[in-house]
Design a protein around this motif. Structure first.
Motif, PDB file in Angstrom:
ATOM      1  N   LEU A  35     -20.425  -6.407 -16.025  1.00 15.20           N
ATOM      2  CA  LEU A  35     -19.129  -6.717 -15.389  1.00 15.20           C
ATOM      3  C   LEU A  35     -17.839  -6.019 -16.084  1.00 15.20           C
ATOM      4  O   LEU A  35     -18.095  -5.929 -17.126  1.00 15.20           O
ATOM      5  N   SER A  36     -17.071  -5.467 -15.268  1.00 10.82           N
ATOM      6  CA  SER A  36     -15.901  -4.880 -15.904  1.00 10.82           C
ATOM      7  C   SER A  36     -14.422  -5.546 -15.627  1.00 10.82           C
ATOM      8  O   SER A  36     -14.311  -5.824 -14.295  1.00 10.82           O
ATOM      9  N   ALA A  37     -13.754  -5.507 -16.303  1.00 13.64           N
ATOM     10  CA  ALA A  37     -12.074  -6.125 -16.041  1.00 13.64           C
ATOM     11  C   ALA A  37     -11.407  -5.777 -17.066  1.00 13.64           C
ATOM     12  O   ALA A  37     -11.655  -5.309 -18.084  1.00 13.64           O
ATOM     13  N   GLY A  41      -5.435  -6.019 -21.878  1.00 11.85           N
ATOM     14  CA  GLY A  41      -4.614  -4.757 -21.958  1.00 11.85           C
ATOM     15  C   GLY A  41      -5.591  -3.592 -21.892  1.00 11.85           C
ATOM     16  O   GLY A  41      -5.167  -2.508 -21.779  1.00 11.85           O
ATOM     17  N   ALA A  42      -6.871  -3.810 -22.043  1.00 13.91           N
ATOM     18  CA  ALA A  42      -7.947  -2.754 -21.873  1.00 13.91           C
ATOM     19  C   ALA A  42      -9.117  -3.005 -20.853  1.00 13.91           C
ATOM     20  O   ALA A  42      -9.450  -4.073 -20.660  1.00 13.91           O
ATOM     21  N   GLN A  43      -9.533  -1.994 -20.276  1.00 18.44           N
ATOM     22  CA  GLN A  43     -10.773  -2.209 -19.381  1.00 18.44           C
ATOM     23  C   GLN A  43     -11.987  -2.608 -20.362  1.00 18.44           C
ATOM     24  O   GLN A  43     -12.148  -1.382 -21.196  1.00 18.44           O
ATOM     25  N   GLN A  44     -12.440  -3.299 -19.980  1.00 17.72           N
ATOM     26  CA  GLN A  44     -13.787  -3.932 -20.841  1.00 17.72           C
ATOM     27  C   GLN A  44     -14.934  -4.162 -20.023  1.00 17.72           C
ATOM     28  O   GLN A  44     -14.942  -4.645 -19.065  1.00 17.72           O
ATOM     29  N   THR A  45     -16.372  -3.756 -20.827  1.00 23.41           N
ATOM     30  CA  THR A  45     -17.469  -4.070 -19.942  1.00 23.41           C
ATOM     31  C   THR A  45     -18.236  -4.882 -20.762  1.00 23.41           C
ATOM     32  O   THR A  45     -18.374  -4.788 -21.947  1.00 23.41           O
ATOM     33  N   ARG A  46     -19.094  -5.817 -19.941  1.00 21.95           N
ATOM     34  CA  ARG A  46     -19.929  -6.887 -20.929  1.00 21.95           C
ATOM     35  C   ARG A  46     -21.254  -6.863 -19.983  1.00 21.95           C
ATOM     36  O   ARG A  46     -21.161  -7.003 -18.732  1.00 21.95           O
ATOM     37  N   ALA A  69     -13.667 -12.528 -25.950  1.00 20.80           N
ATOM     38  CA  ALA A  69     -12.655 -12.060 -25.132  1.00 20.80           C
ATOM     39  C   ALA A  69     -12.973 -12.002 -23.645  1.00 20.80           C
ATOM     40  O   ALA A  69     -12.231 -12.665 -22.726  1.00 20.80           O
ATOM     41  N   PHE A  70     -14.095 -11.624 -23.323  1.00 22.19           N
ATOM     42  CA  PHE A  70     -14.726 -11.289 -22.097  1.00 22.19           C
ATOM     43  C   PHE A  70     -14.745 -12.865 -21.192  1.00 22.19           C
ATOM     44  O   PHE A  70     -14.498 -13.115 -20.173  1.00 22.19           O
ATOM     45  N   GLY A  71     -15.470 -13.629 -22.165  1.00 26.02           N
ATOM     46  CA  GLY A  71     -15.988 -14.934 -21.572  1.00 26.02           C
ATOM     47  C   GLY A  71     -14.776 -15.971 -21.281  1.00 26.02           C
ATOM     48  O   GLY A  71     -14.697 -16.485 -20.402  1.00 26.02           O
ATOM     49  N   SER A  72     -13.609 -15.731 -22.090  1.00 24.28           N
ATOM     50  CA  SER A  72     -12.562 -16.213 -21.742  1.00 24.28           C
ATOM     51  C   SER A  72     -11.724 -15.689 -20.627  1.00 24.28           C
ATOM     52  O   SER A  72     -11.412 -16.677 -19.631  1.00 24.28           O
TER      53      SER A  72
END
Ligand SMILES: Cc1cc2nc3c(=O)[nH]c(=O)nc-3n(C[C@H](O)[C@H](O)[C@H](O)COP(=O)(O)OP(=O)(O)OC[C@H]3O[C@@H](n4cnc5c(N)ncnc54)[C@H](O)[C@@H]3O)c2cc1C
Length: 224
Positions: A35-37, A41-46, A69-72
């Motif tokens: 997943l990416s979002a 302030g930054a594009q992140q992938t998990r 970070a991504f889970g939140s």
């Protein structure tokens, strides 16, 4: 990149949420997605393993540790929101539903195990299968009720929870998953082994399973 649409999410434990998305693809039991979002302030992938077996509707379920970070970010999503999501990938898959299988998982590592186990029991309701599931506290044994219910419907299925934390009142198995490998394998004739978890747990399992005669081709695993 494809997108998935959030159908619903709910708390499984104080640390883990369960998400259902509508996906535009079909997956195989055991695969994961990326997943990416835009997060902080930054594009992140998990990466997240799909916890459900393939469904004709294209619905997929994820179990996500939601404190980071991504889970939140995921917890802030609302029904109908869309998220970028890769095509499913990964090498985990159900080898042969008719062969005995032993599953090992801890924490959210149960996700691909659940998908493969449900696919196995769906294909062969009489399959011999054992799931050894670890957690720090019994309240963190993900899908515990579902696995206990499965033992009623599938006499060939055995569920073995184990608690590694200092929980008073728990009178079941204690310790990490690797402490109970022999009990899990007892009575199974040359099972396929499926496992998922942190690097150290996977390394220990690989070594112990190899020593028990389970060859590489019969070990299906993912490292988180
Ligand atoms: C193939 C693969 C499949 C995976 N499948 C899953 C899966 O099904 N489910 C899953 O949850 N993860 C899975 N992961 C791990 C996942 O990709 C993320 O790395 C993980 O969820 C952490 O991402 P994050 O940004 O939410 O946490 P990060 O911000 O990177 O933090 C890492 C961890 O630190 C802890 N932490 C961070 N902030 C806090 C805080 N404020 N309070 C308390 N603890 C905190 C949390 O435990 C958190 O998970 C998988 C990884 C791989 C490689």
């Amino acid at each position: 990149m494809p997108t998935v649409e959030l159908l619903e999410h709910s708390l499984m434990t104080p640390r883990v949420s369960r998400f259902a998305f509508q996906a535009p693809f079909r997956h195989e039991a055991g695969q994961y997605v990326a997943l990416s979002a835009l997060v902080d302030g930054a594009q992140q992938t998990r990466y997240y393993s799909i916890a459900s077996p393939p469904e004709p509707s294209g619905r997929i379920e994820l179990c996500v540790q939601h404190e980071g970070a991504f889970g939140s970010h995921m917890r802030s999503l609302r029904r109908g929101d869309r998220t970028e999501c890769s095509e499913p990938g990964g090498k985990m898959r159900l080898l042969d539903p008719a062969r005995p299988a032993v599953y090992f998982a801890a924490g959210t590592g149960v996700s691909p195990m659940r998908a493969i186990l449900l696919a196995q029991l769906g294909a062969d309701p009489a399959a011999e299968a054992v799931l050894l599931l670890g957690a720090r506290h019994s309240s963190e044994l993900l899908f515990r009720d579902e696995f206990e219910a499965l033992t009623d419907r599938h006499p060939g299925f055995r569920f073995m929870p184990s608690i590694s934390g200092d929980e008073t009142g728990w009178d079941g198995r204690r310790g990490r998953v690797v402490a109970h490998i022999d009990e899990a394998m007892a009575g199974l004739n040359s099972p396929d082994a499926y496992f998922c978890g942190q690097r150290e747990m996977v390394a220990q399992l690989r070594e112990r399973l190899a020593a028990a005669g389970i060859t590489d081709e019969r070990q299906v695993y993912e490292r988180y």
